[in-house]
Design an enzyme around this catalytic site. Sequence first.
Site, PDB file in Angstrom:
ATOM      1  N   GLU A 289       0.827  -1.215   0.000  1.00  0.00           N
ATOM      2  CA  GLU A 289       0.000   0.000   0.000  1.00  0.00           C
ATOM      3  C   GLU A 289       0.860   1.264   0.000  1.00  0.00           C
ATOM      4  O   GLU A 289       0.425   2.302  -0.483  1.00  0.00           O
ATOM      5  CB  GLU A 289      -0.916   0.024   1.231  1.00  0.00           C
ATOM      6  N   HIS A 310       8.782 -26.491  -2.020  1.00  0.00           N
ATOM      7  CA  HIS A 310       8.162 -27.617  -2.725  1.00  0.00           C
ATOM      8  C   HIS A 310       6.991 -27.150  -3.574  1.00  0.00           C
ATOM      9  O   HIS A 310       6.182 -27.965  -4.026  1.00  0.00           O
ATOM     10  CB  HIS A 310       7.726 -28.675  -1.704  1.00  0.00           C
ATOM     11  N   LYS A 424     -14.177  -0.578  -4.014  1.00  0.00           N
ATOM     12  CA  LYS A 424     -15.298  -0.242  -3.134  1.00  0.00           C
ATOM     13  C   LYS A 424     -16.384   0.479  -3.924  1.00  0.00           C
ATOM     14  O   LYS A 424     -17.574   0.195  -3.774  1.00  0.00           O
ATOM     15  CB  LYS A 424     -14.824   0.673  -1.989  1.00  0.00           C
TER      16      LYS A 424
HETATM   17  O1  PA5 Z   1      -3.694   0.828   5.559  1.00  0.00           O
HETATM   18  C1  PA5 Z   1      -4.868   1.171   5.441  1.00  0.00           C
HETATM   19  O2  PA5 Z   1      -5.211   2.323   5.642  1.00  0.00           O
HETATM   20  C2  PA5 Z   1      -5.977   0.184   5.071  1.00  0.00           C
HETATM   21  O3  PA5 Z   1      -5.523  -1.057   4.694  1.00  0.00           O
HETATM   22  C3  PA5 Z   1      -6.894   0.033   6.246  1.00  0.00           C
HETATM   23  O4  PA5 Z   1      -6.140  -0.409   7.347  1.00  0.00           O
HETATM   24  C4  PA5 Z   1      -8.024  -0.940   6.001  1.00  0.00           C
HETATM   25  O5  PA5 Z   1      -8.690  -0.614   4.820  1.00  0.00           O
HETATM   26  C5  PA5 Z   1      -9.006  -0.916   7.149  1.00  0.00           C
HETATM   27  O6  PA5 Z   1      -9.544   0.364   7.303  1.00  0.00           O
HETATM   28  P1  PA5 Z   1     -10.361   0.788   8.571  1.00  0.00           P
HETATM   29  O7  PA5 Z   1      -9.502   0.632   9.763  1.00  0.00           O
HETATM   30  O8  PA5 Z   1     -10.740   2.204   8.319  1.00  0.00           O
HETATM   31  O9  PA5 Z   1     -11.571  -0.118   8.645  1.00  0.00           O
END
Ligand code: PA5
Length: 447
Positions: A289, A310, A424
């Site tokens: 990310e 493996h 989303k």
């Molecule tokens: O790193 C990030 O921001 C995302 O992966 C969030 O952690 C994930 O989408 C979960 O989001 P939230 O804590 O708002 O539910």
Amino acid sequence: MKNICLNIEKALGTVSKEQVFAREAESNACMATLHNGTGAGNDFLGWLHLPSSITDAELADIEQTAETLRSKCEVVVAIGIGGSYLGARAVIEAMSHSFDWLTTDRKNPVMFYAGHNIGEDYLYELCEILKGKQFGIINISKSGTTTEPAIAFRILKKQLEEAVGKEEAKHRIVAITDARKGALRTLATQEGYKTFVIPDNVGGRFSVLTPVGLLPIAVAGVNIRELVAGAVSMEKATDESVPFAENPAAIYAATRNELYKAGKKIEILCNFNPKLHYIAEWWKQLYGESEGKEGKGIFPAAVDLTTDLHSMGQWIQEGERTIFETVISVEAMEHSMIVPTDAENLDGLNFLAGKHVDEVNKMAELGTQLAHVDGGVPNLKISLPAITPYYIGQLFYFFEKACGISGYMLGVNPFNQPGVEAYKKNMFALLNKPGYEKESEAIKSRL
Ligand code: PA5
């Protein structure tokens, strides 16, 4: 106390030490950008001094809440996804008995996870297994609006309230979310749940050392003070004041960027200890990310070894030469297990009799390293003296700090994740969410 240690020697066939060290000025500039808060995403730098700024009172509050859940519950379900899930699971899996759910002398509640998928069967089976059990819920969502955990929470909240009544359920539900915004904050206030705040300036994937990670970890019986102490020591060891050559986070960031420039587009995090599987899952999110954007970024992959030798071993040894490996190597095991001698020796393994299983594993690790290097796969090694909360704390902070530097070296904002919104939007359009009428029409015309 020792430190985790990075060794880049076996990557130096592909890139030279001079090339890595030629990045010193750039690395120092990226480090300064982080510390001065002058770069992209500078409103999300709360993780930078987080370990050293956690107070005793904050830790005590987390421990006390954990104790309440531990005293009431035989099972605790941690609900969350991405950064609101992976860090806690990484530590809990690393520190727990591998066959935890079958241990008879339990001191800790069984930890289950939900909200990290939308699997109907998964949720059905979870609800089935929770029937008749004393359970509690830690509901974690920074935004408080993420669909996956929200669905799981709806279902489990209903089941818990039906099982123990609304009043008792309130004492078994803890919400960890934004201080002010989001549906989870509204709900927690309305219902009177105990809550913890995820600071505004700490993004999900950097939040393991906030209550997001610390509460479930404490509920599972892991010493969070040691975890934080490890992170504090790495905060010092990777500080701006530490020269490039002695700063493991800077060296890691420089080496992986140099490898990327040399065409190594995929980094495979390897472990030789199954307990580290979820550490790799956490790492994949952190780097995926943070760096995968604007058409750039090393693809973070992971394998468990020797298991995956493996399956993926063939590809790693002889596939397209666009990969490098970072191995997490654990020096000392917690337990001792010796290969027994066998009178018949049908498997021909008596030459191993009397050796520790880990000695065989270490030779597999060394043999693999040399084979992969011979096969054109540069190899970085991170040594962990042992799997303890302290060294995991060090590892977390090491990777976070290196990620910040590395992202800036790559020229991206390491602290946003605009790409995660695309699915989303489509999902909501396909599900006819109110307010998505135009998107619904547009997407349906494509089907
Ligand atoms: O790193 C990030 O921001 C995302 O992966 C969030 O952690 C994930 O989408 C979960 O989001 P939230 O804590 O708002 O539910």
